[in-house]
Design a protein around this motif. Structure first.
Motif, PDB file in Angstrom:
ATOM      1  N   THR A 194     -36.898 -17.058 -44.776  1.00 54.62           N
ATOM      2  CA  THR A 194     -37.619 -17.077 -46.039  1.00 54.62           C
ATOM      3  C   THR A 194     -36.796 -17.792 -47.106  1.00 54.62           C
ATOM      4  O   THR A 194     -37.316 -18.633 -47.849  1.00 54.62           O
ATOM      5  N   ALA A 195     -35.508 -17.462 -47.189  1.00 54.39           N
ATOM      6  CA  ALA A 195     -34.634 -18.110 -48.169  1.00 54.39           C
ATOM      7  C   ALA A 195     -34.574 -19.620 -47.936  1.00 54.39           C
ATOM      8  O   ALA A 195     -34.623 -20.408 -48.894  1.00 54.39           O
ATOM      9  N   ALA A 196     -34.483 -20.034 -46.681  1.00 50.94           N
ATOM     10  CA  ALA A 196     -34.439 -21.467 -46.372  1.00 50.94           C
ATOM     11  C   ALA A 196     -35.740 -22.153 -46.783  1.00 50.94           C
ATOM     12  O   ALA A 196     -35.719 -23.226 -47.400  1.00 50.94           O
ATOM     13  N   GLU A 231     -37.859 -21.205 -49.078  1.00 49.51           N
ATOM     14  CA  GLU A 231     -37.936 -21.231 -50.540  1.00 49.51           C
ATOM     15  C   GLU A 231     -37.054 -22.333 -51.124  1.00 49.51           C
ATOM     16  O   GLU A 231     -37.448 -23.011 -52.079  1.00 49.51           O
ATOM     17  N   ARG A 232     -35.875 -22.541 -50.563  1.00 53.54           N
ATOM     18  CA  ARG A 232     -34.988 -23.618 -51.039  1.00 53.54           C
ATOM     19  C   ARG A 232     -35.614 -24.985 -50.771  1.00 53.54           C
ATOM     20  O   ARG A 232     -35.550 -25.871 -51.620  1.00 53.54           O
ATOM     21  N   ILE A 233     -36.181 -25.150 -49.593  1.00 50.15           N
ATOM     22  CA  ILE A 233     -36.823 -26.425 -49.270  1.00 50.15           C
ATOM     23  C   ILE A 233     -38.005 -26.662 -50.205  1.00 50.15           C
ATOM     24  O   ILE A 233     -38.194 -27.764 -50.733  1.00 50.15           O
ATOM     25  N   TYR A 234     -38.795 -25.636 -50.442  1.00 48.40           N
ATOM     26  CA  TYR A 234     -39.951 -25.759 -51.337  1.00 48.40           C
ATOM     27  C   TYR A 234     -39.503 -26.140 -52.747  1.00 48.40           C
ATOM     28  O   TYR A 234     -40.082 -27.036 -53.366  1.00 48.40           O
ATOM     29  N   ASP A 235     -38.462 -25.484 -53.251  1.00 46.67           N
ATOM     30  CA  ASP A 235     -37.935 -25.819 -54.578  1.00 46.67           C
ATOM     31  C   ASP A 235     -37.479 -27.280 -54.633  1.00 46.67           C
ATOM     32  O   ASP A 235     -37.683 -27.969 -55.632  1.00 46.67           O
ATOM     33  N   ASN A 236     -36.863 -27.757 -53.556  1.00 46.53           N
ATOM     34  CA  ASN A 236     -36.415 -29.141 -53.488  1.00 46.53           C
ATOM     35  C   ASN A 236     -37.602 -30.101 -53.502  1.00 46.53           C
ATOM     36  O   ASN A 236     -37.568 -31.134 -54.177  1.00 46.53           O
ATOM     37  N   ARG A 254     -45.280 -29.445 -60.788  1.00 48.34           N
ATOM     38  CA  ARG A 254     -45.035 -28.064 -60.363  1.00 48.34           C
ATOM     39  C   ARG A 254     -46.290 -27.220 -60.590  1.00 48.34           C
ATOM     40  O   ARG A 254     -47.022 -27.447 -61.532  1.00 48.34           O
TER      41      ARG A 254
END
Length: 162
Positions: free
Chosen positions: A143-145, A147-152, A161
């Motif tokens: 999930t954390a990975a 979310e980081r990819i999505y933010d990027n 956004r």
């Protein structure tokens, strides 16, 4: 003529494995989810995506632009799709009271009922295909990975956004 090389070089073996695993998963999941939604309701997966986004919006309503940003579609694609959904009674399209140039998309009672009828089968499929294949101890880091990819993607992509 010399073939172009990506600015940061080609994907290494691990990057390629990760990327291809994601692509295979994304394509297959989309196929299976679309098949299930269509088989168990009069909705398509794009219908379901629109209805889901509206169902969690304040008062079940978003501007066309905000809804397009929320689900990651171009505004023109959403506009055409929303018109077809409105003809089926799933959403209403109205001019915003404070700005007549803005179109608001609202979830109708029929749209909410269609979403509620389709949701149990959809959730069962997500449990079966996605979560049953994801060990509990990997859920938080996965999930954390994501979310980081999505933010990027939000930071570097071309759509505004949500």
């Amino acid at each position: 003529m010399t073939a172009k090389v990506p600015a940061r070089g080609w994907l290494d073996r691990d990057e390629q494995r990760t990327w291809l695993a994601y692509i295979r998963l994304q394509l297959r999941l989309t196929y299976e989810i679309n098949r299930q939604v269509q088989a168990n309701s009069d909705l398509s997966l794009p219908d379901y995506d629109v209805l889901t986004a509206l169902s969690v919006a304040p008062a079940g309503c978003l501007t066309m632009t905000a809804l397009a940003n929320q689900i990651g579609w171009e505004r023109s694609r959403l506009s055409h799709h929303a018109k077809r959904m409105a003809q089926r009674g799933l959403v209403d399209l109205d001019q915003a009271l404070n700005d007549r140039r803005v179109t608001e998309v609202s979830l109708t009672t029929a749209g909410r009922h269609a979403l509620e009828a389709a949701a149990p089968g959809h959730v069962d499929l997500i449990h079966d295909l996605f979560f049953d294949g994801l060990p509990a101890d990997l859920r938080a880091p996965f999930t954390a990975a994501l979310e980081r990819i999505y933010d990027n993607v939000l930071a570097r992509g071309t759509l505004p956004r949500p």
